[in-house]
Scaffold this motif. Sequence first.
Motif, PDB file in Angstrom:
ATOM      1  N   LYS A 185       0.905  -1.191   0.045  1.00  0.00           N
ATOM      2  CA  LYS A 185      -0.207  -0.024   0.000  1.00  0.00           C
ATOM      3  C   LYS A 185       0.834   1.078  -0.073  1.00  0.00           C
ATOM      4  CE  LYS A 185      -3.688  -2.163   2.814  1.00  0.00           C
ATOM      5  NZ  LYS A 185      -4.566  -2.059   3.990  1.00  0.00           N
ATOM      6  N   GLY A 186       0.223   2.244  -0.382  1.00  0.00           N
ATOM      7  CA  GLY A 186       1.103   3.715  -0.065  1.00  0.00           C
ATOM      8  C   GLY A 186       1.124   4.462  -1.473  1.00  0.00           C
ATOM      9  N   HIS A 187       0.580   4.039  -2.441  1.00  0.00           N
ATOM     10  CA  HIS A 187       0.537   4.792  -3.525  1.00  0.00           C
ATOM     11  C   HIS A 187      -0.858   4.808  -4.185  1.00  0.00           C
ATOM     12  CE1 HIS A 187       0.032   0.646  -5.447  1.00  0.00           C
ATOM     13  NE2 HIS A 187      -0.034   1.117  -6.546  1.00  0.00           N
ATOM     14  N   MET A 188      -1.048   5.983  -5.108  1.00  0.00           N
ATOM     15  CA  MET A 188      -2.153   6.074  -5.920  1.00  0.00           C
ATOM     16  C   MET A 188      -2.295   5.668  -7.293  1.00  0.00           C
ATOM     17  SD  MET A 188      -4.341   7.852  -4.191  1.00  0.00           S
ATOM     18  CE  MET A 188      -5.471   8.180  -5.160  1.00  0.00           C
ATOM     19  N   VAL A 189      -2.957   4.701  -7.436  1.00  0.00           N
ATOM     20  CA  VAL A 189      -2.987   4.116  -8.701  1.00  0.00           C
ATOM     21  C   VAL A 189      -2.757   4.997  -9.979  1.00  0.00           C
ATOM     22  CG1 VAL A 189      -4.352   2.818 -10.595  1.00  0.00           C
ATOM     23  CG2 VAL A 189      -4.829   2.091  -8.184  1.00  0.00           C
ATOM     24  N   ALA A 190      -3.014   6.285  -9.963  1.00  0.00           N
ATOM     25  CA  ALA A 190      -2.981   7.189 -11.219  1.00  0.00           C
ATOM     26  C   ALA A 190      -1.885   8.186 -10.598  1.00  0.00           C
ATOM     27  CB  ALA A 190      -4.216   7.937 -11.729  1.00  0.00           C
ATOM     28  N   GLY A 191      -0.618   8.181 -11.242  1.00  0.00           N
ATOM     29  CA  GLY A 191       0.196   9.402 -11.012  1.00  0.00           C
ATOM     30  C   GLY A 191       1.605   8.939 -10.618  1.00  0.00           C
ATOM     31  N   TYR A 192       1.945   7.815  -9.792  1.00  0.00           N
ATOM     32  CA  TYR A 192       3.134   7.663  -9.256  1.00  0.00           C
ATOM     33  C   TYR A 192       3.642   6.416  -9.596  1.00  0.00           C
ATOM     34  CZ  TYR A 192       2.787  11.841  -6.563  1.00  0.00           C
ATOM     35  OH  TYR A 192       2.546  13.018  -6.292  1.00  0.00           O
ATOM     36  N   ALA A 193       5.066   6.114  -9.806  1.00  0.00           N
ATOM     37  CA  ALA A 193       5.732   4.804  -9.852  1.00  0.00           C
ATOM     38  C   ALA A 193       6.147   4.587  -8.464  1.00  0.00           C
ATOM     39  CB  ALA A 193       6.922   5.039 -10.726  1.00  0.00           C
ATOM     40  N   LEU A 194       5.820   3.333  -8.265  1.00  0.00           N
ATOM     41  CA  LEU A 194       6.082   2.692  -6.704  1.00  0.00           C
ATOM     42  C   LEU A 194       6.904   1.613  -6.850  1.00  0.00           C
ATOM     43  CD1 LEU A 194       5.392   2.984  -3.755  1.00  0.00           C
ATOM     44  CD2 LEU A 194       3.763   0.851  -4.244  1.00  0.00           C
ATOM     45  N   LEU A 195       8.099   1.587  -6.013  1.00  0.00           N
ATOM     46  CA  LEU A 195       9.175   0.565  -6.186  1.00  0.00           C
ATOM     47  C   LEU A 195       9.442   0.107  -4.683  1.00  0.00           C
ATOM     48  CD1 LEU A 195      11.697   2.761  -8.325  1.00  0.00           C
ATOM     49  CD2 LEU A 195      10.045   1.354  -9.177  1.00  0.00           C
ATOM     50  N   SER A 196       8.975  -1.210  -4.743  1.00  0.00           N
ATOM     51  CA  SER A 196       9.064  -1.883  -3.448  1.00  0.00           C
ATOM     52  C   SER A 196       9.447  -3.185  -3.383  1.00  0.00           C
ATOM     53  CB  SER A 196       7.741  -1.632  -2.633  1.00  0.00           C
ATOM     54  OG  SER A 196       6.656  -1.846  -3.405  1.00  0.00           O
ATOM     55  N   SER A 197       9.958  -3.857  -2.265  1.00  0.00           N
ATOM     56  CA  SER A 197      10.412  -5.110  -2.425  1.00  0.00           C
ATOM     57  C   SER A 197       9.740  -5.932  -1.058  1.00  0.00           C
ATOM     58  CB  SER A 197      11.690  -5.337  -2.395  1.00  0.00           C
ATOM     59  OG  SER A 197      12.549  -4.818  -1.252  1.00  0.00           O
ATOM     60  N   THR A 198       9.316  -5.272  -0.203  1.00  0.00           N
ATOM     61  CA  THR A 198       8.611  -5.949   0.969  1.00  0.00           C
ATOM     62  C   THR A 198       7.435  -5.057   1.176  1.00  0.00           C
ATOM     63  OG1 THR A 198       9.551  -4.712   2.655  1.00  0.00           O
ATOM     64  CG2 THR A 198      10.735  -6.458   2.093  1.00  0.00           C
ATOM     65  N   THR A 199       6.586  -5.317   2.320  1.00  0.00           N
ATOM     66  CA  THR A 199       5.453  -4.510   2.566  1.00  0.00           C
ATOM     67  C   THR A 199       5.831  -3.136   2.820  1.00  0.00           C
ATOM     68  OG1 THR A 199       5.178  -5.335   4.619  1.00  0.00           O
ATOM     69  CG2 THR A 199       3.880  -6.416   2.750  1.00  0.00           C
ATOM     70  N   LYS A 200       7.193  -2.997   3.078  1.00  0.00           N
ATOM     71  CA  LYS A 200       7.508  -1.404   3.703  1.00  0.00           C
ATOM     72  C   LYS A 200       7.750  -0.850   2.575  1.00  0.00           C
ATOM     73  CE  LYS A 200      11.376   0.821   6.207  1.00  0.00           C
ATOM     74  NZ  LYS A 200      12.535   0.550   6.798  1.00  0.00           N
ATOM     75  N   LEU A 201       7.501   0.607   2.321  1.00  0.00           N
ATOM     76  CA  LEU A 201       7.656   1.304   1.341  1.00  0.00           C
ATOM     77  C   LEU A 201       9.069   1.933   1.482  1.00  0.00           C
ATOM     78  CD1 LEU A 201       6.741   3.112  -1.155  1.00  0.00           C
ATOM     79  CD2 LEU A 201       5.865   4.808   0.388  1.00  0.00           C
ATOM     80  N   TYR A 202       9.927   1.644   0.388  1.00  0.00           N
ATOM     81  CA  TYR A 202      11.367   1.942   0.482  1.00  0.00           C
ATOM     82  C   TYR A 202      11.503   3.263  -0.071  1.00  0.00           C
ATOM     83  CZ  TYR A 202      13.161  -2.348   2.224  1.00  0.00           C
ATOM     84  OH  TYR A 202      13.384  -3.563   2.971  1.00  0.00           O
ATOM     85  N   HIS A 203      10.825   3.398  -1.330  1.00  0.00           N
ATOM     86  CA  HIS A 203      11.282   4.968  -2.100  1.00  0.00           C
ATOM     87  C   HIS A 203      10.306   5.318  -2.969  1.00  0.00           C
ATOM     88  CE1 HIS A 203      14.044   7.608  -3.713  1.00  0.00           C
ATOM     89  NE2 HIS A 203      14.286   7.163  -4.908  1.00  0.00           N
ATOM     90  N   ARG A 204      10.022   6.454  -3.190  1.00  0.00           N
ATOM     91  CA  ARG A 204       8.756   6.888  -4.029  1.00  0.00           C
ATOM     92  C   ARG A 204       9.573   8.149  -4.977  1.00  0.00           C
ATOM     93  NH1 ARG A 204       3.353   7.909  -3.109  1.00  0.00           N
ATOM     94  NH2 ARG A 204       3.559   7.185  -0.945  1.00  0.00           N
ATOM     95  N   ILE A 205       9.368   7.788  -6.112  1.00  0.00           N
ATOM     96  CA  ILE A 205       9.897   8.699  -7.244  1.00  0.00           C
ATOM     97  C   ILE A 205       8.548   9.385  -7.867  1.00  0.00           C
ATOM     98  CG2 ILE A 205      11.070   8.914  -9.507  1.00  0.00           C
ATOM     99  CD1 ILE A 205      12.577   6.145  -8.421  1.00  0.00           C
ATOM    100  N   LYS A 206       8.624  10.856  -8.074  1.00  0.00           N
ATOM    101  CA  LYS A 206       7.898  11.309  -8.924  1.00  0.00           C
ATOM    102  C   LYS A 206       8.330  11.443 -10.408  1.00  0.00           C
ATOM    103  CE  LYS A 206       4.454  14.418 -10.022  1.00  0.00           C
ATOM    104  NZ  LYS A 206       4.641  14.387 -11.280  1.00  0.00           N
ATOM    105  N   ALA A 207       7.951  10.145 -11.094  1.00  0.00           N
ATOM    106  CA  ALA A 207       8.564   9.884 -12.487  1.00  0.00           C
ATOM    107  C   ALA A 207       7.824  10.665 -13.526  1.00  0.00           C
ATOM    108  CB  ALA A 207       8.243   8.358 -12.520  1.00  0.00           C
ATOM    109  N   HIS A 208       6.912  10.948 -13.622  1.00  0.00           N
ATOM    110  CA  HIS A 208       6.118  11.629 -14.493  1.00  0.00           C
ATOM    111  C   HIS A 208       5.101  12.741 -14.166  1.00  0.00           C
ATOM    112  CE1 HIS A 208       7.597   8.774 -18.033  1.00  0.00           C
ATOM    113  NE2 HIS A 208       7.615   7.955 -16.705  1.00  0.00           N
ATOM    114  N   ASP A 209       4.888  13.489 -15.077  1.00  0.00           N
ATOM    115  CA  ASP A 209       3.817  14.702 -14.847  1.00  0.00           C
ATOM    116  C   ASP A 209       2.560  14.151 -14.947  1.00  0.00           C
ATOM    117  OD1 ASP A 209       5.961  16.642 -14.768  1.00  0.00           O
ATOM    118  OD2 ASP A 209       5.804  17.066 -16.804  1.00  0.00           O
ATOM    119  N   LYS A 210       2.211  13.094 -15.723  1.00  0.00           N
ATOM    120  CA  LYS A 210       0.978  12.635 -15.793  1.00  0.00           C
ATOM    121  C   LYS A 210       1.114  11.129 -15.392  1.00  0.00           C
ATOM    122  CE  LYS A 210      -0.865  15.459 -19.555  1.00  0.00           C
ATOM    123  NZ  LYS A 210      -1.253  15.599 -21.057  1.00  0.00           N
TER     124      LYS A 210
END
Length: 537
Positions: free
Chosen positions: A484-509
């Motif tokens: 969990k921890g991301h919106m379906v529309a807007g962000y690229a989420l990169l994680s390898s366990t249920t803990k959120l490691y890193h969030r990147i603002k990848a694209h404007d859309k």
Amino acid sequence: MPIVAGCLAAYGIDPDAISHLQPLKSVRKTSLSVLNSAPEVAVKEDVETGTHIDPSLKEVLYNPTYETMFAPEFGPVNPFKTQQMAAPRNMLSGYAEPAHLNDFMFEQQRRTFSTFGYALDPSVDSSQVSSSSYIGAVEEAEKKKGLTVFESGLKKEKRKRVKGGDASEIDSFLGPWAKYQDEKDVAKPSEEEQKELDEITAKRQKRGKNEEEAPAEEKTILHVKDAYDYQGRSYLHVPQDVGINLRSAEIPDKCYLPKKQLHVWTGHTKGVSAIRLFPGSGHLLLSCSMDCKIKLWEVYSDRRCLRTFIGHSKAVRDICFNNTGTQFLSAGYDRYLKLWDSETGQCISRFTNRKVPYCVKFNPDEDKQNLFVAGMSDKKIVQWDIRSGEVVQEYDRHLGAVNTITFVDENRRFVSTSDDKSLRVWEWDIPVDFKYIAEPSMHSMPAVTLSPSGKWLACQSMDNQILIFGAQNRFRLNKKKVFKGHMVAGYALLSSTTKLYHRIKAHDKVCISALWHPHETSKVITCGWDGQIKLWD
């Protein structure tokens, strides 16, 4: 005194001006005046013409006259008021008088008015009914003599059937199935109706022609100077001078979090729908877009756009390489699936069943590279044979458009997700699902990927979660592994366990896809609806 007055006149002084200074004259006779202690006083009712009533009063304790009730509040009557405005009103739309009306009578008159167009005037005494007692269609009321919908009018004659004959004669006996005497066997349209029918059929034929338009013309553009190097090798050849062994079959053990943006591929004029890396090596990147084009890019060296494939008249939804990367399939909203040659850019084959394909996958088995499946908008998964161009199987069990197809269990089975919020598991070439997963709490899952070990399925759920299902035998949901921890529309989420490691603002859309590089696991490629493809490290 006359002398004083004359002196004053000689000096120009008015005698009246100093009259208050002169002494009072002596009065010899005194008379007493009679005082009336009870004089006649004008009564209030004689002075006022009427009684004024406060317009804000809700209750009057006597019977006032009409003039008193409806007299103007201030001053005379306003001559500029219209008749409607001057009329007495106790509500916004007019003056409503309370009247008792039986519920049945009200419903009877309402239905009569809605059916026949006339009704009795409720202000008229019902015992003295005449033609003027009706409102609405008075002529219709006179014709029907004021009958209501609940009163029987003209008695309908029962339609007579043709005599059925003798029951003992089976061939000639008609019984209760006999036709009516006035029944017509064939109904022929009039001339006007025939014209309308001809117009409708002509429009339908035009629509059918539009739907069955010929596929768009296929062409390709090579963006590099030479398609082959000095040794005759094309861009499909895996490079060996990039500092990493791209031909290695070993899968890296660890993934590293990307920290910065390395490169941006630009060339698509609209949003990018999907990206795919070249099988095995990952030295080429294939992308499809809503601008109806497919592009092939370099991942290493100059990172140029190598070739553009043009052949769809509408947006391209999905793409898929075969095992060797020499060919790929594209699925477009123009209802066509097309097979392309990755090296020459030639369109080899076209496939369609007149429905929109949402996803397409080659069978990963080496001996089944001539077969592919596509999830369609008409709830079916269709299997084609490239050699014959024919549909060889249909998997028709979903209740909504099919979004994803993922092969599991050494390619003996595949998993499909749909807009019907279910997940189904199929045996290859058997059109009945042997596993059906659907819960009331489940949402549709438009993106699914298989883990490198082949044990787990990661499914992007539309309730902003990534769900993990087992990909072997039971296909159970792993409730301990929910991302969990991301919106379906807007962000690229990169994680390898249920803990959120890193969030990147990848694209404007919307960031629609993200791929890890198969050999350099610190590199991630993302694409979005802003038309850009980005490389992160």
